[in-house]
Scaffold this motif. Structure first.
Motif: not given
Length: 305
Positions: A199-201, A253-254, A286-291
């Motif tokens: 995830v971007k800083e 998220g898979a 879990h955090f697919w909007p950012f991943e």
């Protein structure tokens, strides 16, 4: 986490926004809005960002914990040219209301419906993630045919196991306030444990800032003290799912360690949803909007068509 926490730069508090402040996301200008809407006692003050053509189809975004409207900024940037997008800070989060009141999932959904009525939004698509999803479940049931499509993200649905929701015990413990008050450590912990991709800083920093506003550490635990994962599970199976009228796309998220993919690929699950429903598993945690922002945009754009 031990490696990521020291590497994450210090995150000074962000100055609160004012109604009408603008923020540029890619080529689209989004506007910060603050609206007092019917709710606890007299009103609930909501903060949301809005952008896109005024008469375009409406998409409402609800975030999870420990997030805010910012969780959706990649989607807003990509979809804002074709849709009127509203990304709302849930009550108790970000810059929305944090006073005492009704923090039941159903109660917050009723208050969100009042906000949408006040904004004269008749029909809309709904996209949710994590703990915004139980509120979304009630909203989709409450507003019936006014919800065109429901992109239901990253939350237990038909299957549940008591070992897979440790945050209930964490957020109802006597230490919840102090734990949530350290926004930097909380965000790093959640994103370290539940992600599979980087995830971007800059996204982590902004997430920390948005979770650092006064009152959040006291308000967010009220959700967990007002309900339980088991209660939500029973309500979904017995009352809410039968009231959903629109196609539902399960967005998961898979590789989320606490939400096994087999819970959502079970064909009996989709069979219980309205016609036209389906599942998409992101190649992420879990955090697919950012991943997986590009995959997120592609999937949402196709679903909203």
């Amino acid at each position: 986490m031990d490696q990521l926490l020291p590497e994450l730069p210090e995150t000074p508090p962000r100055a609160p926004d004012a109604d009408g402040d603008e923020e540029r996301l890619g080529k689209i200008t989004f506007t910060h809005r603050f609206v007092d809407s019917p709710g606890d006692g007299e009103t609930v003050r909501w903060h949301y960002v809005e952008g896109g053509p005024a008469h375009a189809p409406v998409v409402v975004f609800l975030h999870g914990v420990p997030d805010s409207w910012w969780q959706w900024h990649y989607a807003l940037e990509a979809l804002g040219s074709d849709y009127r997008c509203l990304a709302i800070d849930l009550k108790g989060y970000g810059q929305s209301e944090k006073g005492t009141g009704d923090f039941r999932q159903e109660g917050v959904a009723i208050q969100l419906a009042a906000l949408l009525d006040q904004l004269r939004i008749e029909r809309f698509s709904l996209i949710t993630h994590d703990r915004g999803t139980p509120v979304g479940d009630h909203l989709a049931a409450l507003m019936g045919n006014r919800v065109i499509r429901y992109g239901r993200g990253q939350q237990h649905l038909w299957h549940l196991h008591p070992d897979l929701h440790p945050q209930q015990e964490m957020f109802t413990s006597p230490d919840a306030h102090s734990m949530l008050a350290d926004a930097r450590r909380l965000v790093v912990t959640a994103y370290s444990l539940l992600t599979e991709r980087e995830v971007k800083e800059s996204d982590l920093v902004r997430t920390v800032q948005e979770f650092s506003y006064d009152g959040i550490s006291t308000a967010v635990p009220r959700y967990f003290n007002s309900s339980s994962f088991r209660q939500e599970w029973v309500e979904r199976r017995t009352r809410l799912i039968p009231q959903w009228k629109c196609p539902v796309l399960l967005l998961q998220g898979a590789d989320d360690p606490v939400q096994p993919r087999e819970f959502y690929t079970d064909p009996l699950v989709v069979a219980k949803l309205p016609q036209g429903s389906g599942v998409h598993l992101f190649d992420s945690g879990h955090f697919w909007p950012f991943e997986a922002p590009e995959e997120t945009v592609t999937v949402l754009r196709e679903f909203l068509k």
